[in-house]
Design a protein around this motif. Structure first.
Motif, PDB file in Angstrom:
ATOM      1  N   THR A  97      -1.880  29.289  30.266  1.00  0.00           N
ATOM      2  CA  THR A  97      -1.736  30.744  30.281  1.00  0.00           C
ATOM      3  C   THR A  97      -1.301  31.238  28.909  1.00  0.00           C
ATOM      4  OG1 THR A  97      -1.185  30.771  32.623  1.00  0.00           O
ATOM      5  CG2 THR A  97      -0.514  32.687  31.343  1.00  0.00           C
ATOM      6  N   THR A  98      -0.353  30.550  28.302  1.00  0.00           N
ATOM      7  CA  THR A  98       0.120  30.929  26.973  1.00  0.00           C
ATOM      8  C   THR A  98      -1.001  30.796  25.940  1.00  0.00           C
ATOM      9  OG1 THR A  98       2.360  30.238  27.495  1.00  0.00           O
ATOM     10  CG2 THR A  98       1.797  30.416  25.168  1.00  0.00           C
ATOM     11  N   PHE A  99      -1.751  29.712  26.004  1.00  0.00           N
ATOM     12  CA  PHE A  99      -2.817  29.490  25.018  1.00  0.00           C
ATOM     13  C   PHE A  99      -3.977  30.456  25.168  1.00  0.00           C
ATOM     14  CE2 PHE A  99      -2.541  24.878  23.326  1.00  0.00           C
ATOM     15  CZ  PHE A  99      -1.338  25.174  22.745  1.00  0.00           C
ATOM     16  N   PHE A 100      -4.390  30.708  26.390  1.00  0.00           N
ATOM     17  CA  PHE A 100      -5.644  31.411  26.587  1.00  0.00           C
ATOM     18  C   PHE A 100      -5.497  32.847  27.069  1.00  0.00           C
ATOM     19  CE2 PHE A 100      -6.619  26.856  27.246  1.00  0.00           C
ATOM     20  CZ  PHE A 100      -7.333  26.687  26.079  1.00  0.00           C
ATOM     21  N   ASN A 101      -4.343  33.258  27.513  1.00  0.00           N
ATOM     22  CA  ASN A 101      -4.141  34.628  27.952  1.00  0.00           C
ATOM     23  C   ASN A 101      -2.993  35.305  27.223  1.00  0.00           C
ATOM     24  OD1 ASN A 101      -6.192  34.463  29.810  1.00  0.00           O
ATOM     25  ND2 ASN A 101      -4.849  33.885  31.482  1.00  0.00           N
TER      26      ASN A 101
END
Length: 166
Positions: A141-145
């Motif tokens: 979630t942190t990486f992609f959103n």
């Protein structure tokens, strides 16, 4: 007839014990360095450390499965068969991925750079597989959103998340 009534519970217990003892045995074989063959085209001399991490994760997963089997023996139903069968296999793979994520620097943890420290992390990943999956979900979630500095969500667009169709 419920498949767990006759021999199902004994089969699940035996399966988990085989994974538990087999993982310990395979870690000993790989640690001794006596196994130098190729299996299905994979040279174990190159990947014996990762196989050890995988078996450490499977050991943790099998131990957790045995613990849950013991605690919930009377309530065991057929809906849990898949969970018990897949737990060691999923923990094997997730332990290897955990070590790769730590070695790459994506996940940070202050531990010694030794084989025993990495095997310990792999074991804990297998034992705490559910918590590991939660952390992996948070990481993706942190990486992609995640939000970046220009106010977009980091996926090239301005509004929707990367997993939703447009």
């Amino acid at each position: 007839m419920n498949p767990l009534h006759k021999f199902g519970k004994q089969a699940i217990f035996s399966y988990l014990v085989i994974w538990f003892v087999g993982s310990l045995w395979m870690m000993a074989v790989l640690g001794s360095g006596s196994y130098q063959q190729k299996v299905m085209g994979v040279d174990f001399a190159l990947y014996h450390e990762y196989a050890s991490f995988g078996f450490a994760g499977a050991l943790g997963g099998a131990l957790y499965g045995l613990r849950m089997f013991h605690e919930h023996y009377q309530e065991l139903t057929t809906q849990w068969i898949y969970w018990y069968l897949m737990r060691p296999v999923l923990c094997f793979g997730s332990a290897i991925i955990t070590i790769i994520l730590f070695e790459s620097g994506i996940m940070l943890l202050q531990v010694a750079d030794s084989m025993s420290a990495r095997i310990s992390i792999a074991f804990l990943t297998g034992y705490g597989y559910g918590k590991f999956m939660e952390k992996l979900r948070d990481l993706t979630t942190t990486f992609f959103n995640g939000k970046n500095t220009n106010g977009t969500n980091g996926n090239g667009g301005g509004g929707s998340g990367g997993d939703t169709p447009k």
